[in-house]
Design a protein around this motif. Structure first.
Motif, PDB file in Angstrom:
ATOM      1  N   UNK A 112      56.499  57.033  23.282  1.00 60.96           N
ATOM      2  CA  UNK A 112      57.485  56.367  21.606  1.00 60.96           C
ATOM      3  C   UNK A 112      57.815  58.105  21.261  1.00 60.96           C
ATOM      4  N   UNK A 113      59.221  57.976  20.316  1.00 57.16           N
ATOM      5  CA  UNK A 113      59.377  58.851  19.752  1.00 57.16           C
ATOM      6  C   UNK A 113      60.593  57.886  18.532  1.00 57.16           C
ATOM      7  N   UNK A 119      59.305  55.283   9.703  1.00 52.60           N
ATOM      8  CA  UNK A 119      58.986  54.346   9.833  1.00 52.60           C
ATOM      9  C   UNK A 119      58.723  54.072  11.758  1.00 52.60           C
ATOM     10  N   UNK A 120      57.533  53.802  11.861  1.00 51.95           N
ATOM     11  CA  UNK A 120      56.856  54.292  12.767  1.00 51.95           C
ATOM     12  C   UNK A 120      56.939  53.366  14.156  1.00 51.95           C
ATOM     13  N   UNK A 121      57.288  52.522  13.878  1.00 51.84           N
ATOM     14  CA  UNK A 121      57.559  51.140  15.182  1.00 51.84           C
ATOM     15  C   UNK A 121      59.602  51.328  15.171  1.00 51.84           C
ATOM     16  N   UNK A 122      59.440  52.214  14.398  1.00 51.88           N
ATOM     17  CA  UNK A 122      61.735  52.628  14.833  1.00 51.88           C
ATOM     18  C   UNK A 122      61.272  53.657  16.066  1.00 51.88           C
ATOM     19  N   UNK A 154      57.200  50.279  29.390  1.00 51.85           N
ATOM     20  CA  UNK A 154      56.313  50.006  27.935  1.00 51.85           C
ATOM     21  C   UNK A 154      54.987  51.039  28.175  1.00 51.85           C
ATOM     22  N   UNK A 155      54.578  50.766  26.323  1.00 52.85           N
ATOM     23  CA  UNK A 155      53.769  51.190  25.917  1.00 52.85           C
ATOM     24  C   UNK A 155      52.773  51.348  25.597  1.00 52.85           C
ATOM     25  N   UNK A 156      51.732  50.946  24.964  1.00 53.52           N
ATOM     26  CA  UNK A 156      50.630  50.647  24.022  1.00 53.52           C
ATOM     27  C   UNK A 156      50.742  50.502  22.951  1.00 53.52           C
ATOM     28  N   UNK A 157      51.057  50.447  21.994  1.00 50.34           N
ATOM     29  CA  UNK A 157      51.200  51.149  20.634  1.00 50.34           C
ATOM     30  C   UNK A 157      50.199  51.004  19.601  1.00 50.34           C
ATOM     31  N   UNK A 190      43.445  45.471  17.473  1.00 46.14           N
ATOM     32  CA  UNK A 190      44.807  44.058  17.407  1.00 46.14           C
ATOM     33  C   UNK A 190      45.778  44.771  16.958  1.00 46.14           C
ATOM     34  N   UNK A 191      45.237  45.478  16.007  1.00 45.74           N
ATOM     35  CA  UNK A 191      47.263  46.575  15.986  1.00 45.74           C
ATOM     36  C   UNK A 191      47.510  46.994  16.801  1.00 45.74           C
ATOM     37  N   UNK A 192      47.744  46.784  18.126  1.00 41.24           N
ATOM     38  CA  UNK A 192      48.316  47.742  19.403  1.00 41.24           C
ATOM     39  C   UNK A 192      48.885  46.794  19.655  1.00 41.24           C
ATOM     40  N   UNK A 193      50.145  46.782  19.275  1.00 42.84           N
ATOM     41  CA  UNK A 193      51.459  46.045  20.199  1.00 42.84           C
ATOM     42  C   UNK A 193      51.723  47.033  21.729  1.00 42.84           C
ATOM     43  N   UNK A 194      51.963  46.031  22.561  1.00 41.67           N
ATOM     44  CA  UNK A 194      53.033  46.519  23.372  1.00 41.67           C
ATOM     45  C   UNK A 194      54.015  46.633  23.539  1.00 41.67           C
ATOM     46  N   UNK A 195      55.121  48.238  23.388  1.00 36.25           N
ATOM     47  CA  UNK A 195      56.249  48.363  23.044  1.00 36.25           C
ATOM     48  C   UNK A 195      57.047  48.057  25.130  1.00 36.25           C
ATOM     49  N   UNK A 196      58.085  47.302  25.288  1.00 36.08           N
ATOM     50  CA  UNK A 196      58.955  47.405  26.333  1.00 36.08           C
ATOM     51  C   UNK A 196      60.438  48.001  26.288  1.00 36.08           C
ATOM     52  N   UNK A 197      60.811  49.095  27.278  1.00 36.53           N
ATOM     53  CA  UNK A 197      61.926  48.604  27.312  1.00 36.53           C
ATOM     54  C   UNK A 197      62.973  47.787  27.349  1.00 36.53           C
ATOM     55  N   UNK A 198      64.132  48.200  26.841  1.00 37.88           N
ATOM     56  CA  UNK A 198      65.205  47.481  26.612  1.00 37.88           C
ATOM     57  C   UNK A 198      66.311  46.764  28.449  1.00 37.88           C
TER      58      UNK A 198
END
Ligand code: GLC
Length: 671
Positions: free
Chosen positions: A622-623, A635-638, A647-650, A663-671
């Protein structure tokens, strides 16, 4: 076979390095019992080292293919073979190839992929690792009492994880501590600090913190503020915070001997200072003149010293650096016969370099007149020397945890394994030279093995004058180190990013750091949670690739990145080895330009204003979408994902909560 084995020799002092208690395999009382440890041939030796001590000698043959990793903050490459190292915490800013001791002592070795070993003793320890092609590791502990731990596992990385699991979770600072920090010994007033902040903001180069060196204090007295130089300090701290800047004051080990100095008076009254042979507080000179050192071996003294940080946290301060805690001694009342003020004047008239080179500094004889109270017993400092700085960090860390309801920043100069749970470290005084940049790269991997994950060097170099080229290349490396601080010594060329003409290149390099913070922060926290190394040698990720074994100038960063920093002068690029196909990423100041690159050796071009890095195949990182001036506006979620993975586990949180949960790890996916 147990993955961790513990052997106890004699009656060792507690070092607090190992957090998990495990049963002892054997208690070894003397030479006849030493044979039970199959990893080493063991002899008892006498008359060794500067103290003519009794000691224990460990010997082990090395196979040609064995790399010896470890030893944290030491000189040379990641493979420690071919040199002698001495664990003896030392203030030595002019370190070179022949330097054997630096600011910390980290007695962990990894012998090939066979086993790891931790020599847990605060005494002086000599490591001869394949010196003169001896093909042996020889370790001589200058004590007859220590704890020895042997770790086995499935390859290098697994062994390190077993060790890390035993020493406990590393310190995690707040999110803002992953921003860029500017520092210099020489900012004397609030105006000086404000000028730095204003110039960074005008140049549009992000900045999150400014370190306050000794001049903010009243005559270098710990826990004081020079009201003339920093009037209305609390207001000033908050005014800075509004601008997204945290001020990070220094705290030195020595407490000035002066009636009226509250810390001095309380320490004397309660017997909280280290003592001399007459059982009176030991006196030695450091920056404030004569000082006493808090006896952090006493739990009550630790608690007391740690509570003093409140003086500054009450003013809004949320971060500190602890210095001179080897402890560094300029001279003591015994080593200096000259009248005190004559000596001080002659000392101060010398340059910083001359002062350091003077024989009176850190004299062995001073430490021999220096005692601690450990469980009611008076113990000579030499026996526990390497633990002093670490316990001071513990005092500060425990104190701050009690005083504050949120995370804080803390980093120390001196250290012993165990202190990594309470704070980070910086690698001490270095120089503005390419050799120290190269050493910095190797130290990051070795320190991560030993639990020091929040760490970094004085970027640009502390002593000497940094060139524009060196500073830019060093910043490009420090972009990836958790602590990213530009720090320099009084009297050297000014080293802030705006002092070198055209600021465009600096803006790009520091902006890259900020764009990567969501990744750096997330990988840092995940590494701590999982006992992993945030920075690692390539060999750890690619154990079956023989080419990765001896690479000293590339590192894995987090689970997804590889870096190959330019660490030589006048280079317009470098050779890089890719163990697998990767995405090569260039940052042009705004965009990330990604291209596929095949496994193998490549010659890459890296102009001084660019940073190039590599993302593993099928990985994404993620960047941030926007550039900011400090993490306050981030905003580290933006984020968006770059790389060819999907995907990336952030790890995501508010950056200050102490409640760090998987539990604060969220999985991000490419659109
Ligand atoms: C020591 C520190 C250095 C600091 C100086 C003055 O040399 O290592 O970082 O700037 O003291 O406090």
């Amino acid at each position: 076979m147990a993955a961790v084995k513990k052997y106890v020799f004699g009656k060792p002092y507690d070092t607090y390095a190992i957090e998990k208690d495990i049963p002892t395999e054997s208690v070894i009382g003397g030479p006849s019992e030493a044979g039970v440890i199959k990893e080493f041939k063991i002899d008892y030796v006498s008359n060794i080292g500067p103290d003519n001590a009794d000691g224990i000698r460990f010997e082990r043959a090395l196979a040609d293919e064995d790399i010896v990793y470890g030893l944290g903050e030491t000189m040379h490459g990641m493979n420690k073979r071919g040199h002698e190292y001495i664990s003896y915490n030392t203030d030595d800013p002019h370190h070179k190839d022949t330097t054997r001791s630096l600011y910390g002592s980290h007695n962990f070795l990894l012998i090939g992929d066979k086993f790891g070993v931790f020599f847990d003793t605060p005494s002086r320890v000599v490591f001869n690792i394949d010196v003169n092609d001896s093909k042996i590791v020889e370790v001589i502990a200058e004590t007859d009492s220590l704890r020895l731990y042997i770790f086995t596992g499935d390859g290098c990385y697994d062994i390190v994880k077993k060790f890390r699991n035993m020493i406990g979770k590393s310190f995690i600072p707040p999110l803002w501590a992953f921003g860029f920090c500017q520092s210099r010994w020489g900012y004397k007033t609030a105006e000086d600090v404000s000028e730095v902040v204003d110039k960074y903001r005008q140049a549009n180069i992000p900045l999150d913190s400014v370190c306050m060196d000794i001049d903010y204090m009243d005559r270098y007295i710990d826990f004081t503020i020079n009201e003339k130089r920093f009037p209305n300090f609390t207001d000033y701290v908050f005014e800075m915070k509004k601008k997204g800047i945290h001020l990070v004051p220094i705290i030195d080990a020595g407490v000035k001997v002066e009636p009226g100095n509250e810390v001095y008076e309380e320490g004397v009254k309660n017997g909280f200072f280290c003592t001399n042979h007459e059982n009176k507080p030991f006196k030695a000179a450091v920056w404030p003149g004569m000082t006493h050192f808090p006896d952090v071996f006493q739990p009550e003294a630790r608690k007391w010293f740690g509570s003093k940080y409140k003086k500054l946290t009450d003013c809004g301060i949320e971060g500190f650096w602890n210095d001179m805690n080897e402890p560094a001694i300029f001279y003591s009342e015994y080593s200096k016969k000259q009248p005190f003020w004559d000596w001080v004047l002659s000392f101060l008239s010398k340059s910083w370099a001359e002062r350091h080179a003077s024989k009176e500094s850190n004299a062995y004889k001073d430490y021999k007149n220096f005692y601690h109270l450990i469980n009611g017993e008076r113990v000579l400092h030499q026996k526990v020397h390497n633990l002093y700085g670490g316990l001071l960090t513990q005092a500060a860390g425990e104190g701050l945890s009690e005083i504050m309801d949120r995370r804080f920043l803390l980093f120390s100069r001196s250290s012993y394994i165990g202190a990594h749970r309470y704070g980070g470290i910086w690698t001490g005084d270095n120089n503005s030279c390419w050799e120290h940049l190269a050493v910095n790269v190797c130290q990051m991997a070795s320190l991560n093995m030993c639990g020091f994950v929040y760490t970094g060097a004085d970027t640009g170099g502390f002593g000497g004058n940094a060139s524009r080229e060196l500073l830019l290349r060093w910043l490009a490396f420090s972009d990836f180190t958790p602590l990213m601080r530009d720090h320099s010594c009084l009297g050297t060329r000014k080293q802030e990013c705006y002092q070198f003409g055209d600021t465009e290149a600096f803006r790009k390099v520091v902006n890259l750091r900020y764009r990567l913070i969501p990744y750096i922060y997330s990988e840092f926290v995940k590494a701590v949670l999982n006992d992993e190394m945030y920075m690692r040698p390539l060999h750890f990720d690619y154990p079956d690739d023989p080419k990765c074994k001896y690479i000293d100038d590339q590192l894995m960063v987090g689970g997804d990145l590889m870096i190959a920093p330019v660490i030589t002068k006048d280079a317009d690029g470098r050779k890089v080895y890719l163990p697998e196909d990767m995405t090569v990423v260039r940052f042009d100041g705004t965009n990330f330009i990604c291209n596929e690159m095949q496994a193998g050796e490549h010659e890459i071009t890296v102009p001084g204003h660019e940073v190039v890095f590599f993302i593993k195949k099928n990985h994404a990182i993620p960047v941030t979408v926007n550039t900011v001036q400090s993490t306050m506006d981030m905003d580290i979620t933006d984020v968006r994902l770059i790389g060819d993975g999907e995907s990336y586990c952030q790890y995501v949180d508010d950056g200050i909560t102490r409640d760090i949960r998987p539990e604060n790890i969220v999985v991000l996916h490419k659109p």
